[in-house]
Design an enzyme around this catalytic site. Structure first.
Site, short mmCIF file in Angstrom:
data_model
loop_
_atom_site.label_atom_id
_atom_site.label_comp_id
_atom_site.label_asym_id
_atom_site.label_seq_id
_atom_site.Cartn_x
_atom_site.Cartn_y
_atom_site.Cartn_z
N TYR A 55 0.82 -1.22 0.00
CA TYR A 55 0.00 0.00 0.00
C TYR A 55 0.85 1.26 0.00
O TYR A 55 0.67 2.15 -0.82
CB TYR A 55 -0.93 -0.01 1.21
CG TYR A 55 -1.91 1.14 1.24
CD1 TYR A 55 -2.94 1.22 0.32
CD2 TYR A 55 -1.80 2.15 2.19
CE1 TYR A 55 -3.84 2.27 0.34
CE2 TYR A 55 -2.70 3.21 2.22
CZ TYR A 55 -3.73 3.26 1.29
OH TYR A 55 -4.61 4.30 1.31
N SER B 258 1.11 -8.13 1.45
CA SER B 258 0.29 -7.06 2.00
C SER B 258 -0.71 -6.62 0.94
O SER B 258 -1.45 -7.44 0.44
CB SER B 258 1.18 -5.92 2.51
OG SER B 258 0.43 -4.99 3.23
N GLN B 259 -0.73 -5.34 0.54
CA GLN B 259 -1.63 -5.00 -0.57
C GLN B 259 -1.28 -5.85 -1.79
O GLN B 259 -2.15 -6.26 -2.55
CB GLN B 259 -1.54 -3.52 -0.91
CG GLN B 259 -2.44 -3.17 -2.10
CD GLN B 259 -2.34 -1.73 -2.48
OE1 GLN B 259 -3.21 -0.94 -2.13
NE2 GLN B 259 -1.28 -1.37 -3.18
N ASP C 131 -0.68 -10.47 13.17
CA ASP C 131 -0.64 -9.38 12.20
C ASP C 131 -1.59 -8.27 12.64
O ASP C 131 -2.81 -8.48 12.70
CB ASP C 131 -1.03 -9.91 10.82
CG ASP C 131 -0.79 -8.89 9.70
OD1 ASP C 131 -0.67 -7.69 10.00
OD2 ASP C 131 -0.72 -9.32 8.53
N HIS D 294 2.88 -8.69 10.57
CA HIS D 294 2.59 -8.42 9.16
C HIS D 294 3.69 -8.96 8.24
O HIS D 294 3.47 -9.08 7.04
CB HIS D 294 2.39 -6.92 8.97
CG HIS D 294 1.75 -6.57 7.66
ND1 HIS D 294 0.60 -7.18 7.21
CD2 HIS D 294 2.11 -5.69 6.69
CE1 HIS D 294 0.27 -6.67 6.02
NE2 HIS D 294 1.18 -5.79 5.69
#
Lengths: 309, 304
Positions: A89, A172-173, A258, A288
């Site tokens: 992100y 992640s993203q 996370d 994460h």
């Protein structure tokens, strides 16, 4: 905010819209009608004796110009497997030299709003996650997803790329975008998704108080009357809604601590994935990072098994 | 024989004194405006604009808890990348209940990108042939300006001001004695050229890219980087420090960072990474809350 002692038991609130397939088929058809208008320029500064690097630009939905980095082995014989690398992100898309050094033709895309793709569209960070969120036809991620999917078109445009060996990877993203691209582009033969964002949007705002999901909580605090519209919109963009479309082999890794992308949403995503060839790595004691220090080797081996660089 | 990038320049002190003097001659001229979208019932968020050297206008996110202060402060220094968050990703937004937080967007980062918008990659080598033209000189000044602004706020307890971040956190604590606590995670500026030669990963790969094109500039690049090496800043730090080292035998591991940790003037704890954002993050959070005298740590729900 209630955290279950066993996040695997979490039941997501995501309701898959009945017309979600029609919605995305229409968006992809709109995108396909726009010429790619490729511009591929060798970048001697970023190239090395082992890896050739190119700056890439193409046109995506709404005629937004999208940038990316393309890296391939400097000396190669025959066709190469293609690997689409999708970004986190708030990170900048990396030049995928590491993948090129392993024998892949690797393309790292900067979807709209990222640096180098923000000339026409720049809602900012924080801000991108809620831009246009009250309408599925204006939500940022409608174009953002298409920008990522068009990375497949770029790879298919290259003579040196074997169209039968295409993969997607991200964290992640990027983990969420891997799910999206694998769901929307059947040309993808293998996918890896780490600590996936963009899955269980509305669950996540109750499970974590951290950004980026906090952006949606901020928005709803200021616009409480928009909650239903927001819920309706993100259902079309949720990885959990799109995952049943995935048919290729896929691995997912999550961290059980996370605080950015709650593990509950990772489990819900995994259950929704349509592919029979899927595996979940759930790491207790990790956040994460989802145990990237170890899991990176698993990703490399999994992609190599399926794409044969 | 090439110049190592950690050889201390003879004019190191003068270089940084000149930077701070330039900064001191410029009024900060703060503009502070509330951001309702990021405000909550427990904290109010503000956008702040300040003048740094150049002159250049920079932006920061300020958050002030609801209630009567003064409060301990957390100052988040910029990392390598375009985005600076109100509070760092992965940490609890709930920390804004107990701390004044301030995150600076250094020149080139989003919100501080007019007229200079940094490239990533690109920023690490911008102006690197000349120590006085190197972009990081301005970035360090931006960080110092932010610290001055933060400690000027009446809501801040001046005995409890923590600088948190990567290389810029160390530099700010070294140059600004009003930093009382430091959480420092080394990333770039320590034996920089030598470490770059052993990696193909960005951001250090920027240096390899640059020197492949301009090999004759190696000594000049090394001299510029020497003004930023952690080993020279460390003896200037008087703040109580937590150094977050990488794991094991890494070039940023506990053994490699021993000289840096040992030369910090105040008591310093070294935490060896467990390669887990959760374990490392929780350790740092508990250390900060203990050192800043806050009874309850601001742990995200999944860390409790």
């Amino acid at each position: 905010m209630t955290i279950l002692s066993n996040p695997a038991e979490f039941v997501s609130s995501v309701k898959r819209p009945a017309d979600i397939d029609a919605f995305w088929e229409d968006v992809m058809a709109q995108t396909a009608r726009i010429p790619l208008q490729l511009d591929v320029t060798h970048d001697p500064l970023r190239s090395s004796p082992q890896v050739d690097v190119y700056q890439v630009h193409y046109t995506s939905l709404d005629h937004v110009r999208i940038a990316g980095w393309y890296a391939r082995p400097a000396n190669h014989a025959g066709q190469l497997p293609g690997l689409l690398v999708v970004p986190g992100y708030s990170m900048e898309p990396l030049i995928p030299k590491n993948w090129a050094a392993r024998g892949y033709a690797a393309f790292s895309v900067a979807p709209r709003g990222k640096l180098r793709s923000n000339g026409q569209f720049n809602p900012g960070y924080p801000g991108l996650l809620t831009h246009g969120i009250v309408d599925r036809n204006t939500y940022t991620y409608r174009g953002f997803y298409m920008d990522s999917c068009r990375g497949v078109d770029f790879l298919l445009s290259r003579d040196e790329v074997d169209a039968d060996r295409l993969g997607v990877t991200g964290h992640s993203q990027g983990g969420g975008l891997s799910v999206v691209v694998a769901a929307l582009r059947p040309e993808i033969k293998v996918a890896t998704s780490g600590a996936p964002f963009l899955c269980g949007f509305m669950d996540a705002i109750d499970l974590t108080d951290g950004y980026p999901y906090q952006e949606i909580a901020d928005y709803l605090r200021l616009h409480p009357d928009s909650r239903q519209q927001v819920t309706d919109t993100v259902a079309y963009f949720d990885g959990i809604s799109l995952a049943p479309r995935i048919t290729c082999p896929i691995i997912v890794n999550i961290g059980l601590q996370d605080s950015t992308c709650p593990p509950e949403t990772g489990y819900a995503l995994f259950r929704a994935i349509g592919s029979e060839d899927k595996q979940l790595y759930d790491y207790d004691g990790y956040g994460h990072d989802a145990n990237n220090a170890v899991h990176t080797g698993i990703i490399e081996a999994f992609l190599a098994q399926h794409l044969e660089p | 024989m090439s110049t190592p990038s950690d050889t201390k320049p003879l004019d190191f002190a003068a270089y940084w004194q000149d930077t701070l003097s330039q900064l001191a001659r410029l009024p900060a001229a703060p503009e502070v405006e509330e951001i309702p979208l990021r405000s909550t019932d427990f904290a109010t968020a503000y956008g702040v604009q300040l003048t740094s050297i150049g002159p250049y206008r920079i932006f920061g996110y300020l958050s002030i808890p609801t209630g009567e202060g003064p409060f301990p402060a957390r100052y988040f220094l910029p990392r390598y990348g375009s985005v600076a968050d109100l509070v760092p990703q992965g940490t609890s937004n709930g920390q804004r209940q107990r701390y004044v937080t301030f995150a600076i967007c250094a020149r080139g980062q989003r919100r501080s990108d007019r007229p200079y918008s940094a490239g990533f990659p690109g920023q690490l080598t911008d102006g690197i042939d000349d120590p006085y033209g190197y972009i990081y000189r301005g970035i360090v000044a931006d960080c110092c300006r932010g610290l001055e602004f933060l400690v000027s706020r009446p809501e801040v307890n001046p005995q409890r001001v923590a600088a948190i971040g990567t290389d810029m956190a160390l530099d700010t604590a070294a140059l600004c004695p009003r930093v009382t606590h430091l959480v420092y995670t080394p990333v770039i500026f320590f034996q920089t050229l030598e470490r770059a030669a052993a990696t193909q990963a960005y951001p250090l790969e920027e240096l390899n890219d640059y020197l492949r094109q301009r090999p004759e500039q190696r000594d000049q690049v090394a001299q510029t980087l020497a003004y930023y090496d952690a080993s020279h800043f460390a003896p200037m730090v008087g703040a109580r420090t937590l150094l977050m080292a990488e794991a094991g035998a890494s070039p940023l591991g506990p053994a490699a960072m021993e000289t840096v940790a040992g030369s910090i003037r105040s008591s310093t704890d070294v935490h060896e990474s467990e390669n887990s954002g959760y374990r490392d993050g929780a350790y740092s959070e508990l250390w900060l809350s203990r050192e800043l005298g806050v009874p309850e740590a601001s742990l995200p729900p999944h860390w409790r």
